[in-house]
Design a protein around this motif. Structure first.
Motif, PDB file in Angstrom:
ATOM      1  N   THR A  17     -12.604  25.139  -7.877  1.00 37.45           N
ATOM      2  CA  THR A  17     -12.525  25.263  -6.424  1.00 37.45           C
ATOM      3  C   THR A  17     -13.520  26.319  -5.948  1.00 37.45           C
ATOM      4  O   THR A  17     -13.780  27.298  -6.664  1.00 37.45           O
ATOM      5  CB  THR A  17     -11.113  25.646  -5.953  1.00 37.45           C
ATOM      6  N   PHE A  19     -14.533  28.399  -2.205  1.00 39.84           N
ATOM      7  CA  PHE A  19     -14.366  28.653  -0.779  1.00 39.84           C
ATOM      8  C   PHE A  19     -15.359  29.740  -0.387  1.00 39.84           C
ATOM      9  O   PHE A  19     -15.366  30.815  -0.991  1.00 39.84           O
ATOM     10  CB  PHE A  19     -12.928  29.090  -0.472  1.00 39.84           C
ATOM     11  N   THR A  20     -16.204  29.461   0.593  1.00 43.64           N
ATOM     12  CA  THR A  20     -17.273  30.391   0.932  1.00 43.64           C
ATOM     13  C   THR A  20     -17.386  30.575   2.445  1.00 43.64           C
ATOM     14  O   THR A  20     -16.915  29.740   3.235  1.00 43.64           O
ATOM     15  CB  THR A  20     -18.621  29.913   0.393  1.00 43.64           C
ATOM     16  N   TYR A  21     -18.030  31.676   2.813  1.00 42.66           N
ATOM     17  CA  TYR A  21     -18.319  31.973   4.207  1.00 42.66           C
ATOM     18  C   TYR A  21     -19.580  32.816   4.232  1.00 42.66           C
ATOM     19  O   TYR A  21     -19.765  33.675   3.356  1.00 42.66           O
ATOM     20  CB  TYR A  21     -17.166  32.738   4.856  1.00 42.66           C
ATOM     21  N   SER A  52      -6.955  38.792   5.765  1.00 37.60           N
ATOM     22  CA  SER A  52      -6.721  37.348   5.821  1.00 37.60           C
ATOM     23  C   SER A  52      -6.021  36.912   7.101  1.00 37.60           C
ATOM     24  O   SER A  52      -6.148  35.757   7.517  1.00 37.60           O
ATOM     25  CB  SER A  52      -5.885  36.898   4.616  1.00 37.60           C
ATOM     26  N   GLY A 156     -17.262  34.674  -1.284  1.00 35.54           N
ATOM     27  CA  GLY A 156     -16.755  33.463  -1.912  1.00 35.54           C
ATOM     28  C   GLY A 156     -15.566  33.736  -2.816  1.00 35.54           C
ATOM     29  O   GLY A 156     -15.442  34.834  -3.379  1.00 35.54           O
ATOM     30  N   GLY A 190      -6.090  26.798  -0.600  1.00 38.05           N
ATOM     31  CA  GLY A 190      -7.338  26.733   0.140  1.00 38.05           C
ATOM     32  C   GLY A 190      -7.353  27.583   1.404  1.00 38.05           C
ATOM     33  O   GLY A 190      -8.249  28.416   1.594  1.00 38.05           O
ATOM     34  N   PRO A 191      -6.385  27.407   2.319  1.00 41.50           N
ATOM     35  CA  PRO A 191      -6.380  28.240   3.522  1.00 41.50           C
ATOM     36  C   PRO A 191      -6.303  29.728   3.222  1.00 41.50           C
ATOM     37  O   PRO A 191      -6.937  30.534   3.917  1.00 41.50           O
ATOM     38  CB  PRO A 191      -5.130  27.747   4.262  1.00 41.50           C
ATOM     39  N   TRP A 193      -7.508  31.437   0.563  1.00 38.70           N
ATOM     40  CA  TRP A 193      -8.790  31.965   0.106  1.00 38.70           C
ATOM     41  C   TRP A 193      -9.860  31.839   1.176  1.00 38.70           C
ATOM     42  O   TRP A 193     -10.736  32.705   1.289  1.00 38.70           O
ATOM     43  CB  TRP A 193      -9.227  31.276  -1.183  1.00 38.70           C
ATOM     44  N   GLN A 194      -9.797  30.789   1.985  1.00 33.71           N
ATOM     45  CA  GLN A 194     -10.791  30.667   3.053  1.00 33.71           C
ATOM     46  C   GLN A 194     -10.615  31.771   4.086  1.00 33.71           C
ATOM     47  O   GLN A 194     -11.603  32.358   4.560  1.00 33.71           O
ATOM     48  CB  GLN A 194     -10.694  29.294   3.726  1.00 33.71           C
ATOM     49  N   LYS A 195      -9.368  32.078   4.434  1.00 36.24           N
ATOM     50  CA  LYS A 195      -9.128  33.154   5.395  1.00 36.24           C
ATOM     51  C   LYS A 195      -9.555  34.498   4.816  1.00 36.24           C
ATOM     52  O   LYS A 195     -10.066  35.360   5.546  1.00 36.24           O
ATOM     53  CB  LYS A 195      -7.650  33.191   5.798  1.00 36.24           C
ATOM     54  N   ASN A 198     -13.462  34.726   4.827  1.00 37.78           N
ATOM     55  CA  ASN A 198     -13.889  34.936   6.206  1.00 37.78           C
ATOM     56  C   ASN A 198     -13.673  36.395   6.606  1.00 37.78           C
ATOM     57  O   ASN A 198     -14.540  37.050   7.187  1.00 37.78           O
ATOM     58  CB  ASN A 198     -13.116  34.028   7.159  1.00 37.78           C
TER      59      ASN A 198
END
Length: 206
Positions: A17, A19-21, A52, A156, A190-191, A193-195, A198
């Motif tokens: 997986t 997750f990046t920003y 987060s 990430g 997912g949400p 790690w994405q938060k 970010n």
């Protein structure tokens, strides 16, 4: 291949997986300052829930005996994850990981600078048994990277070899870990790690 990417463990089994920003800044000085702030946030694990935002898991940095620590993360430290779902028996309701590696390179005068931290599922350090207290097996890793490439700063969260921890555990954890790992595959983690990624860049204190 950029040097930060070389910090990721090889993907050999299970799921991967990412997750990046990223955010581009107007000049190198601003980008370097933003990178330094993001790197500091990466190491202040106890505040990850704040970065987060609402609905986050709670993260607590500890030593190898499970005693809470304050300050920056370091290799050999642990942290617990209190997720908004029932936790494992092996961790008395908490997921546990050990900080296996922290590496970094670069400065304001180099084209790239990065800080990377890799963690791995671990036994509860407060207990004597060696049962992994996490819904993923010990072969699984999560690597968190903040990086500046020129005027672009990125963060990430990269999962590698994500495999359900459903062997050599009690029946409750076998069922629970299989279910949570399946939910992670379809988006539970997912949400979170994405938060986090970010927030490592965008967080602003009130």
């Amino acid at each position: 291949m950029d040097e930060a990417a070389t910090q990721l463990p090889a993907q050999e089994t299970g799921r991967q997986t990412d997750f990046t920003y990223e955010k581009k800044f107007d000049d190198l000085k601003s980008a370097h300052i933003a990178f330094k702030q993001a790197a500091e946030r990466l190491l202040t694990v106890n505040d990850w829930d704040k970065y987060s935002g609402g609905g986050s898991a709670k993260f607590t940095l500890t030593n190898n005996l499970g005693d809470e620590l304050f300050g920056f993360a370091a290799e050999g430290f642990y942290f617990s994850v209190d997720m908004p779902v029932p936790g494992p028996d092996a961790g008395n309701g908490l997921e546990w990981v050990m900080i296996e590696r922290i590496s970094g390179r670069g400065n304001s005068k180099t084209a790239e600078e990065y800080l990377a931290m890799t963690v791995r599922p671990a036994p509860d350090p407060r207990k004597t048994d060696l049962e992994i207290a996490h819904f993923f097996k010990e072969i699984s890793t999560s690597t968190f990277i903040v990086r500046r490439d020129g005027m672009v700063v990125s963060a990430g969260a990269h999962g590698r070899n994500e495999t359900p921890n459903n062997q050599d555990v009690d029946l409750h954890d076998k069922i629970r870990n299989t279910a949570i790992a399946l939910l992670a595959r379809i988006g539970l983690s997912g949400p979170q790690w994405q938060k986090l990624v970010n927030g490592l860049i965008e967080y602003r204190s009130v």
